[in-house]
Design an enzyme around this catalytic site. Structure first.
Site, PDB file in Angstrom:
ATOM      1  N   GLN A   1      16.350  16.362  37.438  1.00  0.00           N
ATOM      2  CA  GLN A   1      16.330  17.114  38.696  1.00  0.00           C
ATOM      3  C   GLN A   1      15.033  16.827  39.469  1.00  0.00           C
ATOM      4  OE1 GLN A   1      17.711  21.309  39.398  1.00  0.00           O
ATOM      5  NE2 GLN A   1      15.566  21.801  39.132  1.00  0.00           N
TER       6      GLN A   1
ATOM      7  N   SER B   1      14.429  28.664  28.926  1.00  0.00           N
ATOM      8  CA  SER B   1      15.514  28.459  29.877  1.00  0.00           C
ATOM      9  C   SER B   1      16.190  29.795  30.124  1.00  0.00           C
ATOM     10  CB  SER B   1      16.533  27.477  29.291  1.00  0.00           C
ATOM     11  OG  SER B   1      17.758  27.576  29.977  1.00  0.00           O
TER      12      SER B   1
ATOM     13  N   HIS C   1       8.992  29.956  34.533  1.00  0.00           N
ATOM     14  CA  HIS C   1       8.886  30.181  35.985  1.00  0.00           C
ATOM     15  C   HIS C   1       7.520  30.780  36.335  1.00  0.00           C
ATOM     16  CE1 HIS C   1      13.392  30.633  35.426  1.00  0.00           C
ATOM     17  NE2 HIS C   1      13.337  29.713  36.355  1.00  0.00           N
TER      18      HIS C   1
ATOM     19  N   GLN D   1       8.857  32.923  31.192  1.00  0.00           N
ATOM     20  CA  GLN D   1       7.456  32.490  31.289  1.00  0.00           C
ATOM     21  C   GLN D   1       7.324  31.103  31.922  1.00  0.00           C
ATOM     22  OE1 GLN D   1       5.586  35.364  31.181  1.00  0.00           O
ATOM     23  NE2 GLN D   1       4.145  33.669  31.250  1.00  0.00           N
TER      24      GLN D   1
HETATM   25  O1  PAF Z   1      16.215  24.474  38.631  1.00  0.00           O
HETATM   26  C1  PAF Z   1      16.785  25.399  39.247  1.00  0.00           C
HETATM   27  O2  PAF Z   1      16.629  26.569  38.927  1.00  0.00           O
HETATM   28  C2  PAF Z   1      17.696  25.069  40.407  1.00  0.00           C
HETATM   29  O3  PAF Z   1      18.359  23.868  40.193  1.00  0.00           O
HETATM   30  C3  PAF Z   1      16.985  25.065  41.775  1.00  0.00           C
HETATM   31  C4  PAF Z   1      15.919  23.977  41.863  1.00  0.00           C
HETATM   32  C5  PAF Z   1      16.331  26.420  42.012  1.00  0.00           C
HETATM   33  C6  PAF Z   1      17.998  24.810  42.889  1.00  0.00           C
HETATM   34  O4  PAF Z   1      19.005  25.775  42.908  1.00  0.00           O
END
Ligand code: PAF
Length: 280
Positions: free
Chosen positions: A155, A187, A37, A35
């Site tokens: 990130q 996750s 994503h 969810q």
């Molecule tokens: O967060 C993620 O799923 C990955 O690090 C990404 C940004 C798709 C890069 O592979």
């Protein structure tokens, strides 16, 4: 939803849409969608005309080959979820398509301090691999906006720096972390938790909330230490529990009572490494 496997084809298709003035939003993923994503896809929909996602388990960002081998692959389910969420275009390249030059000779990104702390220190080379693949994806897709989840706080900062230094035009939008009902950050790795660790895993977020509640100006080492002790007592193996300046990610040992903070956790639950954070 149109699925593309080749750079040439997706570039051609998106170029014609962008020529027509369509605004594009991009959600890069490694699949095993949840969810979190889907909320990024939905958010992209409210901001852009065309929503593009990618699924690519990027080998260059796994410092531990065992972790790469065990990364969950659920392509059929992912495609179904993306379609239902209204994603317009999916890019599904092979490793050869993304890395015709091979995996080892990557360019080096100047990430400075961001690469020396937290996951940068515990996962050597990880952020170089993330930058390498995301730069490639952005140069293929040329999106107006890229949507990222706040769960991967460091990130997000690393990619903002890469976008700036590489002078890419994409605007990064950071969206709130999606959580399960018990507080566990969503996750792709959660499916690998044993039942026992899945039951205990909300403790990670609870520890971050306790830090927020108990932190006072002055020395802050004890609040971090208490969280580590609680997690260890429950059977977790923390890589780190840290408090940092939310803007710079500078790790803090004392707090002036004014600086915006982020508490960050990286914890092994058995074999599964989970991360989470809380900004306050
Ligand atoms: O967060 C993620 O799923 C990955 O690090 C990404 C940004 C798709 C890069 O592979």
């Amino acid at each position: 939803m149109i699925v593309f496997k080749y750079i040439h084809d997706i570039s051609h298709y998106l170029h014609s849409l962008q020529q027509q003035g369509k605004k594009t939003g991009f959600v890069p993923t490694m699949g095993a969608l949840h969810q979190g994503h889907i909320s990024l896809i939905e958010s992209a929909h409210t901001k852009c005309d065309i929503v593009i996602s990618s699924i690519f388990v990027n080998p260059t960002q796994f410092n531990d080959p065992g972790d790469f081998d065990k990364y969950p692959i659920t392509i059929e389910k992912d495609i179904d979820m993306l379609e239902k969420a209204g994603c317009d275009v999916l890019f599904l390249p092979s490793v050869k398509e993304m890395y015709p030059e091979g995996l080892t000779d990557g360019k080096q990104y100047e990430l400075g301090y961001l690469e020396l702390v937290l996951d940068g220190a515990y996962r050597p080379g990880h952020f170089q691999g993330v930058c390498r693949v995301v730069e490639k994806l952005l140069r293929i897709v040329h999106p107006d906006k890229m949507l990222l989840g706040q769960k991967d706080y460091q990130q997000c900062m690393v990619l903002a720096k890469m976008v700036e230094t590489e002078r890419l035009k994409t605007i990064i939008i950071i969206c709130p972390t999606k959580r399960e009902a018990d507080g566990l950050a969503m996750s792709s790795r959660n499916v690998r938790l044993t039942n026992a660790f899945r039951t205990k895993a909300p403790l990670i977020y609870q520890c971050l909330q306790s830090i927020k509640k108990e932190i006072k100006p002055g020395d802050i080492s004890h609040v971090k230490q208490q969280a580590i002790e609680k997690l260890v007592a429950a059977g977790f193996k923390p890589d780190y529990i840290e408090v940092a300046n939310a803007q710079t990610l500078e790790l803090l040992h004392t707090w002036d009572g004014k600086t915006a903070l982020v508490a960050l956790a990286a914890v092994f639950a058995g074999e599964v490494r989970l991360i989470d954070n809380l900004v306050f």
